[in-house]
Design a protein around this motif. Structure first.
Motif, PDB file in Angstrom:
ATOM      1  N   HIS A  14       0.837  -1.196   0.000  1.00 37.14           N
ATOM      2  CA  HIS A  14       0.000   0.000   0.000  1.00 37.14           C
ATOM      3  C   HIS A  14       0.880   1.256   0.000  1.00 37.14           C
ATOM      4  N   PRO A  15       0.564   2.278  -0.838  1.00 43.81           N
ATOM      5  CA  PRO A  15       1.411   3.486  -0.911  1.00 43.81           C
ATOM      6  C   PRO A  15       1.643   4.153   0.439  1.00 43.81           C
ATOM      7  N   PHE A  38       5.422   4.786   2.353  1.00 42.29           N
ATOM      8  CA  PHE A  38       6.010   5.998   2.935  1.00 42.29           C
ATOM      9  C   PHE A  38       6.494   5.715   4.359  1.00 42.29           C
ATOM     10  N   LEU A  39       5.672   5.031   5.136  1.00 42.49           N
ATOM     11  CA  LEU A  39       6.063   4.700   6.509  1.00 42.49           C
ATOM     12  C   LEU A  39       7.291   3.804   6.526  1.00 42.49           C
ATOM     13  N   GLN A  40       7.279   2.782   5.650  1.00 38.12           N
ATOM     14  CA  GLN A  40       8.386   1.841   5.600  1.00 38.12           C
ATOM     15  C   GLN A  40       9.691   2.536   5.224  1.00 38.12           C
ATOM     16  N   ALA A  41       9.625   3.486   4.275  1.00 35.93           N
ATOM     17  CA  ALA A  41      10.836   4.192   3.850  1.00 35.93           C
ATOM     18  C   ALA A  41      11.443   4.974   5.013  1.00 35.93           C
ATOM     19  N   LYS A  42      10.595   5.658   5.791  1.00 34.53           N
ATOM     20  CA  LYS A  42      11.102   6.397   6.945  1.00 34.53           C
ATOM     21  C   LYS A  42      11.710   5.467   7.990  1.00 34.53           C
ATOM     22  N   LEU A  43      11.050   4.324   8.203  1.00 31.99           N
ATOM     23  CA  LEU A  43      11.563   3.357   9.174  1.00 31.99           C
ATOM     24  C   LEU A  43      12.911   2.800   8.731  1.00 31.99           C
ATOM     25  N   GLU A  44      13.002   2.441   7.435  1.00 30.39           N
ATOM     26  CA  GLU A  44      14.252   1.864   6.930  1.00 30.39           C
ATOM     27  C   GLU A  44      15.407   2.853   7.055  1.00 30.39           C
TER      28      GLU A  44
END
Length: 563
Positions: free
Chosen positions: A153-154, A158-164
């Motif tokens: 899901h888009p 976004f959340l995953q990118a910040k976490l990574e």
């Protein structure tokens, strides 16, 4: 001390920035919330776009950095060395503002801002705020790529990118017991029953989650829960606040609440959902139930029945709810931060002011013919008849009093003497003569609107003669009017026969003529429909005395309460 502690705490969370570094979003937020309002309220008048005392301009970054003719007024990071802070503290030769010190919290905010490095948003060029304001730009965002292939899901990407970026990952997926509690609470506002939890946990079907979502969305509880949120936006209430002696209840407020519930449960399209709440009276034809949507505008406070405040509240609710904008600042001045000028506010105000709210609300559903309905209507009619009978009794009594020859003469004389008097000052004239201010005002308005009426040409001519000269000059004036075809011949003849020695004599003649007009249509029209003594319901309430008005209001309130 409490304010200083709050500023210190807030300040401690914002990283300072060096002279050429770009200020952080938190620093800019501090400027917009704590500093720019101080500049706008206390400084821009002398140091803004139109005027720059001592060469200082504070409404732009470049102007603030340039300072005065003597040099910069801010030393970033050092408030004690900054001329601006010294001036607002009134601690030196230069004191700003010169006539009155800033509130202590404003001085504290400016000092904290300078210590932070005096962050100031970059200036922009191009279109005016109405088109360039960030809040009115289309959202432009590129979905980031992530290493977690299970995130599709888009929003999650976004959340995953910040976490990574921080070496973190998503929390584990919620178990089924947690999911049903979250879903049920979010969609219905209630926790699931133990039976519902066990049924969902033991359901092995791959679409069990999707079916749970559908079941909750189809539940009548869904509409109730969503309506509850919307009612906060609509400042829903079933009372009006203090409104003098009127009934303070909105007895039919529930019809708006029920309309909201039905609309959410029926998946009413959002565009129709909006339009019905603003203009159902212009759209509804057959299905009267949608008229209840107008409760969005009408269930707010009544502010002692002060119409400008009522309209301001309706504008505020409309634009906060549907556009996410606060527009009511523009009631007094152009909005300082959003592109909303005062002229736009009053254009919108005019739309609301020209809309009429009926006192007797329309039926949105035909009542059934049942014993209960018949009993209700019979009792309501009893109260309405009591109001009507009491009003007619008062009207008859006042008609007899105000249409007597002597009364007409007194009010005509008072209307002449009240020329040039503001409506608010009529009370003093009325009290002195033991008359009714509203009736003097009605006669004054009537006469002002009929400057060329043949019946009152003689009245105006004689009213202009000083009282001491009237006896001597009246005969010549009336003789001249006798040859004037514009003047009413019967009035002129009656005055000539009377030979008035005072303006009271003039008004006495008018009192006799107007109350006994015979077949003369021009004279009869003065005290007929549309005349100065033909009061509508609202105007008549200003005529009666306080006790009579309170007694009538009590009857009306009882009828409203029964309804």
């Amino acid at each position: 001390m409490r304010l200083r502690a709050l500023l210190t705490t807030f300040f401690a969370t914002i990283p300072a920035f060096a002279g050429g570094a770009k200020p952080s979003p938190e620093a800019i937020e501090f400027f917009e919330k704590k500093v720019r309002p101080v500049f706008a309220e206390h400084c821009y008048e002398c140091h803004g776009e139109k005027k720059q005392s001592a060469g200082l301009r504070l409404d732009s970054k470049s102007g603030m950095e340039k300072g005065t003719e003597d040099g910069p007024v801010v030393v970033p990071g050092e408030p004690d060395k900054s001329p601006l802070i010294k001036a607002v503290r009134h601690g030196g030769e230069v004191k700003m503002p010169p006539k009155k010190s800033l509130p202590p919290e404003a001085v504290e905010a400016l000092a904290a801002w300078v210590k932070l490095g005096a962050p100031y948003p970059e200036e922009t060029t191009g279109p005016k705020p109405g088109t360039s304001h960030w809040a009115f730009q289309p959202v432009k965002a590129r979905v980031p790529r992530t290493t977690n292939a299970t995130v599709s899901h888009p929003v999650d990407q976004f959340l995953q990118a910040k976490l990574e970026a921080k070496g973190l990952g998503l929390s584990p997926a919620a178990d089924k017991r947690t999911l049903i509690r979250r879903l049920s609470t979010d969609l219905t506002g209630l926790l699931p029953t133990p039976e519902e939890i066990e049924a969902f946990v033991s359901d092995p079907a791959p679409d069990a989650y999707e079916r749970l979502v559908d079941r909750l969305l189809d539940s009548a509880l869904y509409g109730e829960h969503q309506a509850r949120h919307w009612m906060d936006l609509a400042r829903y209430s079933d009372t009006k606040g203090y409104v003098f002696t009127e009934d303070r209840n909105y007895p039919f407020a529930y019809t708006y609440r029920d309309w909201l519930i039905r609309s959410f449960n029926a998946d009413l399209p959002y565009d129709r959902f909006i339009v019905y709440q603003l203009a159902a009276d212009r759209l509804v034809k057959d299905d009267k139930s949608n008229l209840a949507a107008m409760g969005f505008l009408t269930v707010g406070r009544r502010f002692l029945n002060n119409q400008p405040d009522i309209i301001d509240d309706r504008l505020d609710a409309t634009f906060r709810t549907f556009q996410g904008l606060t527009v009511t600042c523009a009631r007094c001045h152009d909005h300082k931060f959003d592109p909303i000028p005062t002229r736009d506010y009053y254009s919108l105000y005019g739309v609301f002011a020209s809309s009429e709210e009926p006192r007797d609300l329309p039926l949105i559903e035909a009542p059934q013919d049942t014993p209960e309905v018949r009993a209700f209507e019979a009792e309501l009619k009893k109260w309405q008849d009591a109001v009507k009978a009491h009003t007619e009794k008062l009207r008859s009594a006042y008609a007899a009093q105000l249409r007597a020859p002597a009364a007409v003469a007194e009010y005509l004389r008072a209307a002449r003497d009240a020329q040039g008097t503001e409506r608010g000052q009529l009370t003093a004239v009325a009290d002195e003569r033991k008359l009714i201010a509203a009736v003097i005002g009605a006669w004054k308005t009537y006469l002002d609107g009929r400057k060329n009426d043949p019946v009152f040409i003689a009245y105006r001519e004689l009213a202009d003669i000083p009282e001491a000269d009237l006896a001597a000059k009246a005969p010549a004036t009336l003789e001249k009017l006798g040859g004037d075809k514009k003047a009413h011949a019967g009035v002129v003849a009656a005055l000539a026969k009377k030979k008035p020695a005072s303006f009271k004599d003039v008004c006495d003649v008018y009192g006799e003529l107007l109350t006994a007009p015979g077949d003369d249509k021009a004279l009869a029209a003065v005290l007929g429909p549309g005349g100065p003594l033909d009061f509508n319901e609202q105007a008549f309430r200003r005529v009666v005395n306080r006790k009579e008005r309170d007694d009538l209001a009590a009857l009306v309130r009882k009828a409203d309460e029964w309804r």
